[in-house]
Scaffold this active site. Structure first.
Site, short mmCIF file in Angstrom:
data_model
loop_
_atom_site.label_atom_id
_atom_site.label_comp_id
_atom_site.label_asym_id
_atom_site.label_seq_id
_atom_site.Cartn_x
_atom_site.Cartn_y
_atom_site.Cartn_z
N CYS A 163 40.15 47.60 104.91
CA CYS A 163 41.66 47.96 104.92
C CYS A 163 42.41 48.28 106.19
O CYS A 163 43.42 48.27 106.31
CB CYS A 163 41.82 48.79 103.75
SG CYS A 163 40.86 50.15 103.76
N GLU B 37 43.65 54.67 97.29
CA GLU B 37 43.62 54.53 98.62
C GLU B 37 43.48 52.74 98.55
O GLU B 37 42.87 52.44 97.92
CB GLU B 37 42.17 54.84 99.03
CG GLU B 37 42.05 56.37 99.06
CD GLU B 37 42.34 56.62 100.58
OE1 GLU B 37 42.76 55.98 101.36
OE2 GLU B 37 42.79 57.99 100.84
#
Ligand code: ADP
Length: 524
Positions: free
Chosen positions: A281, A247
């Site tokens: 993010c 990720e």
């Protein structure tokens, strides 16, 4: 806090411990003992033993134990919030809303879902081709999972893997970021209540220990962090033929259409850009607003941003905490300088607060793709707004990114927004909201391209923690058709069977040929 002190606040590994200063106050934090590579090997061996006992419990039994942790976890909320307030500078409100409450749901969700999703499947096999045989598909735990995580959401990111990994029957070796060592240790304490020591072990260290983990006889690696480290991990895993899930970063866009509810869009986008000081993010890092109401939107965003409260001066109630590390602050300053040199205009903010790690929420206009602030990930509170002529331009700008994590569309015409969502190249599209789906255990968190190849949350995350295990029980007494000898009779039978199944003319004579050849089939 002076600049010199800020530099010191980066963890320094000294005398076998992670040292550091709180990014919020600049005061020294409790040192955390590091794990040596030798210790890591022993921890993995003990985890393997514990996992052997754990996997042999029925999934319902494991789910029951995980469910019991829901309240154990929530009771530790004040402790978690206090640690994150010191170690990452988060406000209590943000720790509870973004981390503690969302993570607690994982215990409830996975304890309810896992017994259904991991059920073994009895399969019916064709009784003519495969007489007296029965197949069973089971989903077995992978074994010992290595989990390497960053510091920006130091509770919720690890738990999104730890909880489904455990309920599926795995053990977990968890290495928090060296910038989240204290909250990392506190997480492991929750799992002591499972009654099995060593099932979840926190190991402490920096990237060197992380690199060692990838070469430590683990069964799967789950990583969340930078693209750069993600690539290194992928290469190391490939050398060991180890499966992995990554990720990585994002460069999320928010698209504001002409029929958006402007007040909600302004509130949502300002929150999406500045929450956690932009160290997310999936923060809003680019806004594409169509020209019709762009000026009103920009004015409202600036007015709203002016009211954001920084957590300086020992405040405990505030909107934005500090940068956790100076390197992201310097990177943000660098990107802003690049944007200004290329013609961008700062409408609000743009600088650090005095000599601290706090940074003013920053709104920019006159931006375009050529600027780093519109193309590279910004891990800070920066909101660049680009005015576009129409929705098509907004979509093509959004998709012209090497990232593809989440995107939001702001419109009151849900049908139009849903149609546009299909054109967006990101793992998640939210209509009239941004990024919060990370808090939904049922919603896959997944990105495209440089945002990584992994999935957390949803059944896909659970399937990443298991592997198929097939068990075939054969109660036939006679030898099989396809066993030796491969004589002429056998050849006639298989060719005739194929002709029969093909539906071609002459099916009945093919069937007759099968029957005629059968008595000669096993003659040697
Ligand atoms: P961030 O910029 O968020 O710190 P990193 O990718 O540098 O992102 O770090 C994320 C996590 O990966 C941290 O726990 C860090 O210690 C770990 N890490 C850093 N380098 C490596 C590496 N080469 N191998 C494995 N883990 C690493």
């Amino acid at each position: 806090m002076s600049s010199a002190q800020i530099k010191e606040s980066n963890p320094i590994i000294q005398n076998g411990a992670i040292q550091g200063l709180s990014p919020r106050t600049g005061t020294p934090m409790q040192p955390v003992t590091t794990t040596s590579p030798q210790d890591l090997n022993e921890i993995v061996a003990r985890a393997r033993q514990a996992q052997h006992t754990w996997k042999n419990l029925h999934v319902r039994e494991r789910a029951k134990k995980i469910k019991a942790l829901y309240q154990v976890f929530l009771k530790k909320g004040p402790e978690f919030a206090a640690i994150m307030h010191e170690e990452q500078g988060k406000s209590f409100a943000e720790s509870y809303s973004g981390e503690i409450l969302a993570s607690a749901e994982l215990f409830k969700y996975w304890s309810a879902q896992a017994p259904k999703l991991l059920q073994s499947e009895q399969q019916k096999l064709d009784p003519i081709q495969f007489p007296r045989k029965q197949g069973r598909l089971e989903l077995s735990p992978k074994g010992v999972i290595g989990l390497i995580t960053p510091w920006n959401y130091p509770l919720s990111i690890p738990l999104r893997t730890i909880v489904p990994a455990l309920v599926a029957g795995n053990a977990v070796i968890f290495k928090p970021s060296e910038y989240a060592a204290r909250i990392g240790s506190a997480i492991t304490d929750v799992f002591g209540e499972l009654g099995l020591e060593h099932l979840v072990s926190t190991v402490q260290g920096d990237g060197q220990l992380g690199a060692h983990m990838v070469n430590s006889n683990l069964d799967h690696i789950v990583f969340t962090g930078s693209v750069q480290t993600g690539k290194i991990i992928a290469q190391e895993c490939a050398k060991n033929l180890l499966s992995y899930s990554l990720e990585l970063g994002g460069k999320d866009a928010a698209i504001v259409l002409a029929d958006a509810n402007l007040d909600r869009a302004v509130e949502g986008i300002v929150w999406g850009a500045f929450a956690n000081a932009g160290q997310n993010c999936a923060s809003v890092e680019r806004v594409y607003v169509v020209k019709e109401h762009a000026e009103t939107f920009i004015t409202k965003v600036v007015e709203r941003s002016q009211k954001i409260v920084l957590g300086t001066d020992d405040k405990s109630i505030y909107d934005i905490g500090p940068f956790v590390r100076e390197q992201e602050l310097l990177q943000t300053e660098y990107q802003l300088k690049d944007a200004l040199n290329k013609g961008a205009k700062i409408l609000h903010g743009g600088k650090r607060h005095q000599d601290t790690l706090f940074f003013e929420p920053t709104v920019l206009r006159n931006v375009d793709q050529s600027m780093l602030v519109m193309s590279e990930e910004t891990f800070g509170p920066v909101l660049p707004i680009q005015i576009v002529s129409n929705v098509n331009e907004a979509i093509s700008e959004t998709n012209a990114s090497r990232y593809g994590l989440t995107t939001s569309i702001w419109s009151q015409n849900i049908q139009t927004a849903e149609n546009l969502a299909k054109e967006i190249e990101s793992g998640i599209v939210t209509i009239n909201n941004h990024s919060f789906t990370a808090a939904l255990p049922q919603a896959p968190w997944h990105g495209k391209r440089h945002s990584g190849s992994g999935v957390t949350n949803s059944r896909f995350a659970l399937y990443d923690m298991v592997e198929p295990h097939y068990i075939l029980v054969d109660k036939a007494k006679a030898p099989e058709l396809w066993w030796f000898p491969h004589n002429t009779a056998m050849q006639n039978i298989v060719e005739s069977l194929a002709a029969f199944f093909s539906g071609a003319a002459g099916r009945m004579s093919a069937l007759l040929k099968v029957i005629q050849n059968f008595p000669k089939r096993w003659k040697i």
